[in-house]
Design a protein around this motif. Structure first.
Motif, PDB file in Angstrom:
ATOM      1  N   UNK A   6      -2.215  17.051   1.214  1.00 20.30           N
ATOM      2  CA  UNK A   6      -2.131  18.470   0.840  1.00 20.30           C
ATOM      3  C   UNK A   6      -2.404  18.654  -0.658  1.00 20.30           C
ATOM      4  N   UNK A   7      -2.757  19.875  -1.049  1.00 20.04           N
ATOM      5  CA  UNK A   7      -3.051  20.181  -2.454  1.00 20.04           C
ATOM      6  C   UNK A   7      -1.898  19.740  -3.350  1.00 20.04           C
ATOM      7  N   UNK A   8      -2.240  19.141  -4.496  1.00 13.59           N
ATOM      8  CA  UNK A   8      -1.235  18.712  -5.461  1.00 13.59           C
ATOM      9  C   UNK A   8      -0.796  17.269  -5.287  1.00 13.59           C
ATOM     10  N   UNK A   9      -1.095  16.652  -4.151  1.00 13.44           N
ATOM     11  CA  UNK A   9      -0.680  15.272  -3.894  1.00 13.44           C
ATOM     12  C   UNK A   9      -1.815  14.304  -4.216  1.00 13.44           C
ATOM     13  N   UNK A  10      -1.452  13.111  -4.652  1.00 15.34           N
ATOM     14  CA  UNK A  10      -2.441  12.073  -4.937  1.00 15.34           C
ATOM     15  C   UNK A  10      -1.876  10.719  -4.536  1.00 15.34           C
ATOM     16  N   UNK A  11      -2.780   9.754  -4.395  1.00 14.03           N
ATOM     17  CA  UNK A  11      -2.374   8.390  -4.082  1.00 14.03           C
ATOM     18  C   UNK A  11      -2.270   7.636  -5.399  1.00 14.03           C
ATOM     19  N   UNK A  12      -1.154   6.957  -5.605  1.00 14.94           N
ATOM     20  CA  UNK A  12      -0.970   6.101  -6.782  1.00 14.94           C
ATOM     21  C   UNK A  12      -0.614   4.701  -6.307  1.00 14.94           C
ATOM     22  N   UNK A  13      -0.583   3.770  -7.249  1.00 16.56           N
ATOM     23  CA  UNK A  13      -0.297   2.378  -6.893  1.00 16.56           C
ATOM     24  C   UNK A  13       0.983   1.903  -7.563  1.00 16.56           C
ATOM     25  N   UNK A  14       1.914   1.382  -6.767  1.00 17.38           N
ATOM     26  CA  UNK A  14       3.172   0.842  -7.284  1.00 17.38           C
ATOM     27  C   UNK A  14       2.944  -0.574  -7.781  1.00 17.38           C
ATOM     28  N   UNK A  15       3.196  -0.806  -9.072  1.00 20.41           N
ATOM     29  CA  UNK A  15       3.053  -2.154  -9.606  1.00 20.41           C
ATOM     30  C   UNK A  15       4.160  -3.077  -9.113  1.00 20.41           C
ATOM     31  N   UNK A  16       5.357  -2.532  -8.922  1.00 21.77           N
ATOM     32  CA  UNK A  16       6.478  -3.375  -8.496  1.00 21.77           C
ATOM     33  C   UNK A  16       6.314  -3.877  -7.062  1.00 21.77           C
ATOM     34  N   UNK A  17       5.809  -3.023  -6.167  1.00 21.81           N
ATOM     35  CA  UNK A  17       5.646  -3.430  -4.766  1.00 21.81           C
ATOM     36  C   UNK A  17       4.197  -3.787  -4.427  1.00 21.81           C
ATOM     37  N   UNK A  18       3.287  -3.536  -5.380  1.00 20.34           N
ATOM     38  CA  UNK A  18       1.866  -3.776  -5.170  1.00 20.34           C
ATOM     39  C   UNK A  18       1.358  -3.045  -3.925  1.00 20.34           C
ATOM     40  N   UNK A  19       1.813  -1.789  -3.770  1.00 22.18           N
ATOM     41  CA  UNK A  19       1.405  -0.956  -2.639  1.00 22.18           C
ATOM     42  C   UNK A  19       1.099   0.457  -3.114  1.00 22.18           C
ATOM     43  N   UNK A  20       0.211   1.151  -2.398  1.00 25.98           N
ATOM     44  CA  UNK A  20      -0.026   2.555  -2.733  1.00 25.98           C
ATOM     45  C   UNK A  20       1.156   3.427  -2.281  1.00 25.98           C
ATOM     46  N   UNK A  21       1.334   4.559  -2.959  1.00 26.56           N
ATOM     47  CA  UNK A  21       2.342   5.542  -2.560  1.00 26.56           C
ATOM     48  C   UNK A  21       1.787   6.921  -2.850  1.00 26.56           C
ATOM     49  N   UNK A  22       2.514   7.950  -2.429  1.00 31.49           N
ATOM     50  CA  UNK A  22       2.051   9.328  -2.572  1.00 31.49           C
ATOM     51  C   UNK A  22       2.874  10.016  -3.652  1.00 31.49           C
TER      52      UNK A  22
END
Length: 176
Positions: A6-22
């Motif tokens: 949805x508008x305003x959301x993006x995918x980022x990457x967690x360095x601690x878990x080495x996984x993408x998050x929203x």
């Protein structure tokens, strides 16, 4: 490329878990599962193209146990009665357990026939965030997983794939 979020959301990457998050920078909300109103199909293609790890096969090292630990990968299909009926693929999972069983049996037959591997299927079809790592859960020991999952995992030989395993999380295929 469109993410399907949805508008305003993006995918980022967690360095601690080495996984993408929203993440929503306006509200500062972050979450592992996609927000409501996500276009699951578009997100699935986006994540498969930009956030799937290209893991190398560790060969023998990946198959040996370390201090009683084993390493497994899995493919999870959740249903509406799963303890958390949402995933990176779908904000709200509404399929029945019977429908989930049909899906996972199809995956199982494709793996058994050699048409694909569990890791390949997991990247796009698993409802677990480990999909980004070809289903790899890393090393774990006794008591680290749900009972049914643990028993099945420790009962497998290296390289072997389990039959369908049912846990509170959903339906699994496990590869040791």
């Amino acid at each position: 490329m469109a993410t399907g979020l949805p508008a305003g959301w993006e995918v980022r990457h967690s360095n601690s878990k080495n996984l993408p998050y929203y993440f929503n920078p306006q509200t500062k909300e972050s979450r592992w599962e996609p927000p409501q109103e996500t276009d699951s199909e578009t997100l699935k293609h986006y994540m498969g193209q930009y956030h799937t790890a290209n893991l190398r096969q560790d060969g023998v090292a990946a198959q040996q146990s370390l201090d009683g630990k084993i390493r497994c990968a899995h493919l999870l299909v959740k249903h509406r009665d799963s303890r958390r009926p949402s995933s990176w693929r779908e904000a709200q999972i509404t399929r029945s357990k019977d429908d989930a069983m049909v899906i996972i049996r199809n995956h199982e037959s494709r793996i058994k026939s050699g048409a694909t591997s569990l890791g390949e299927l997991a990247t796009t079809e698993s409802d677990c965030s480990s999909a980004r790592k070809r289903g790899d859960l890393g090393f774990f020991g006794k008591g680290d997983m749900q009972k049914e999952f643990e028993e099945a995992s420790f009962g497998l030989r290296p390289g072997e794939v389990s039959p369908v395993i049912q846990t509170a999380s959903g339906l699994h295929l496990i590869e040791r």
